[in-house]
Design a protein around this motif. Structure first.
Motif, PDB file in Angstrom:
ATOM      1  N   ILE A 215      52.314   0.140 -35.113  1.00  0.00           N
ATOM      2  CA  ILE A 215      51.827  -1.373 -34.738  1.00  0.00           C
ATOM      3  C   ILE A 215      52.893  -1.857 -34.041  1.00  0.00           C
ATOM      4  O   ILE A 215      53.950  -2.291 -34.408  1.00  0.00           O
ATOM      5  CB  ILE A 215      51.143  -1.830 -35.584  1.00  0.00           C
ATOM      6  N   LEU A 216      52.551  -2.149 -32.736  1.00  0.00           N
ATOM      7  CA  LEU A 216      53.724  -3.109 -32.141  1.00  0.00           C
ATOM      8  C   LEU A 216      53.093  -4.513 -32.135  1.00  0.00           C
ATOM      9  O   LEU A 216      53.862  -5.274 -32.061  1.00  0.00           O
ATOM     10  CB  LEU A 216      53.521  -2.685 -30.627  1.00  0.00           C
ATOM     11  N   SER A 217      51.853  -4.889 -31.908  1.00  0.00           N
ATOM     12  CA  SER A 217      51.366  -6.122 -32.035  1.00  0.00           C
ATOM     13  C   SER A 217      49.918  -6.285 -32.129  1.00  0.00           C
ATOM     14  O   SER A 217      49.093  -5.217 -32.293  1.00  0.00           O
ATOM     15  CB  SER A 217      51.355  -6.996 -30.425  1.00  0.00           C
ATOM     16  N   ALA A 218      49.406  -7.495 -32.489  1.00  0.00           N
ATOM     17  CA  ALA A 218      48.007  -7.647 -33.049  1.00  0.00           C
ATOM     18  C   ALA A 218      47.504  -8.949 -32.434  1.00  0.00           C
ATOM     19  O   ALA A 218      48.083  -9.854 -32.411  1.00  0.00           O
ATOM     20  CB  ALA A 218      47.904  -7.443 -34.458  1.00  0.00           C
ATOM     21  N   THR A 219      46.176  -8.805 -31.678  1.00  0.00           N
ATOM     22  CA  THR A 219      45.714  -9.940 -30.944  1.00  0.00           C
ATOM     23  C   THR A 219      44.487 -10.485 -31.550  1.00  0.00           C
ATOM     24  O   THR A 219      43.474  -9.383 -31.540  1.00  0.00           O
ATOM     25  CB  THR A 219      45.631  -9.767 -29.449  1.00  0.00           C
TER      26      THR A 219
END
Length: 465
Positions: free
Chosen positions: A179-183
């Protein structure tokens, strides 16, 4: 093969969790508006000083609008601008500053000629009522719970998902994803979380790697394949039109907002608007689901897929067809094929925008000068072939890929293709009116219009020299 893709899940937030997410989205909006006001003030000041004849070396120092520069300015002023800044995660402010930095870069590149497409305007201030609440997390605790019904995000805690997260959880457990990012974003009245994930996909190819298919998109049929398969156009917006009109009339009878008098909308108007929004969201979800199923099936089965480079923005100027074209989603279909062919080891070939796939006979190669849109059947006066015009176009696209492959060249590309043509690769070009095949009438008075001849093939798809 490593690739970056998104996993999107709906959320079921409690009232308290929704207030916390809205507070983070508001903090992102405050940081964005403050930084934009700062940059705008400096730009206007420098423009005014130039109008007074001030030399460049004596102008007000320019304000940097890169993300690091905006971060430094915000950290120096956040105690005065937002005394409550410690109540929200630092990722919330970074969300607003990053959005502004991207917007300013796009605007500068558009003005400088470095960015293709339509001109990009200067960024605008975000409104609390009209902007979409969103916040992006790139650091901290970001994970999917083992129960596959909850996700954990920084400062927001454990959030329940409306659907199972097993597709992402399986990859994380197998150590094939990171996982790189979460929005977190609110779309059409529902909260969603999108995970940007780096996935290590297994090297599996299509079931028919040597098969080629031409895909002609249209309004009557969503897609017509060169194999003869017809994909019907579901027309989701037309089918939901009666319900949407009824809900819109109900909303118009309520007391809505008035910007001139400052009147706030009534609760009944807000509920009616939510119903209209939900109806439109259902149409969008149905359209997206159908396009994903179609493109995934094509990418999994065929090794080479050929489509046209359609000027969708220009087609939407036709007011009689704009609604149907937008409902079909031509641009989204090609966008999905572009990355899914890479996932499954296939190739996507894009014919040039001016390649006459519809006007060319798939049997003998004769080209009609005019073909009205109302003529749904292609009748060749040279060889007598009678065929559906969309199926004829799909076969021409497949034949174009075959000619390019046998010539030992790269993918067929043209203006608007997803990648450049390799050296020596053929490009589908448009023959100028009044010229013979392969040159002028003076140079080639006896040029034959045989689709299988080398002269006509070179003029139709180019020789790459």
């Amino acid at each position: 093969m490593k690739t970056t893709q998104a996993y999107r899940f709906a959320l079921d937030l409690t009232p308290r969790q929704e207030r916390v997410v809205l507070a983070h989205a508001g903090a992102a909006r405050v940081a964005h508006n403050w930084a934009l006001a700062r940059v705008t003030a400096v730009v206007d000041q420098r423009a005014a000083e130039r109008s007074y004849g001030v030399a460049d070396e004596h102008l007000t120092p320019a304000a940097g609008w890169s993300l690091p520069a905006l971060r430094r300015a915000w950290n120096a002023a956040k105690a005065d601008v937002a005394p409550w800044w410690a109540q929200c995660s630092k990722e919330a402010y970074n969300t607003g500053l990053d959005a502004l930095a991207r917007a300013l870069k796009n605007w500068a590149d558009s003005r400088g000629g470095k960015r293709k497409g339509r001109p990009v305007g200067f960024p605008r201030f975000k409104s609390r009522r009209r902007s979409t609440p969103t916040v992006r997390f790139t650091t901290g605790t970001i994970r999917v719970d083992p129960d596959r019904t909850h996700v954990v995000l920084p400062r927001l805690g454990r959030l329940k998902t409306h659907e199972s997260t097993r597709k992402l959880a399986r990859r994380l457990e197998a150590d094939t994803a990171r996982i790189l990012s979460a929005t977190v974003r609110r779309d059409s009245g529902r909260w969603h979380v999108s995970f940007c994930v780096e996935v290590n996909r297994a090297g599996r190819g299509p079931t028919r790697p040597a098969a080629t298919v031409g895909v002609d998109v249209g309004v009557k049929h969503l897609a017509v394949l060169s194999t003869g398969e017809l994909v019907p156009n579901p027309r989701h917006l037309d089918h939901a039109g009666r319900r949407i009109r009824r809900l819109a009339r109900r909303m118009s009878r309520r007391l809505g907002p008035d910007r001139h008098t400052g009147r706030r909308p009534s609760k009944r108007w807000e509920r009616a608007r939510a119903h209209v929004t939900a109806a439109h969201a259902r149409v969008a979800n149905l359209r997206r689901d159908g396009l994903h199923k179609l493109t995934t099936g094509l990418a999994r089965e065929y090794g080479v897929i050929v489509v046209e480079d359609l000027h969708v923005a220009g087609m939407l100027r036709n007011r009689r067809l704009a609604r149907s074209i937008a409902d079909a989603g031509f641009g989204e279909l090609r966008r999905q094929l572009a990355y899914k062919t890479e996932w499954y080891g296939g190739r996507l070939m894009v014919a040039d925008r001016w390649y006459p796939s519809t006007k060319t006979c798939s049997g003998c190669g004769a080209v009609k000068t005019k073909l009205a849109l109302s003529e749904r059947v292609y009748a060749c006066i040279t060889c007598g072939l009678v065929l559906d015009r969309d199926l004829n176009a799909a076969r021409n696209l497949a034949a174009l890929a075959h000619e390019a492959t046998t010539a030992g060249s790269g993918p067929v590309a043209g203006r608007g293709a997803d990648h450049k043509t390799r050296p020596g690769g053929p490009v589908a070009v448009k023959r100028q009116p009044g010229t013979a095949i392969g040159g002028s009438d003076r140079d080639r008075p006896t040029a034959r219009r045989d689709f299988r001849s080398h002269a006509y093939r070179s003029a139709l798809i180019g020789n790459g020299s």
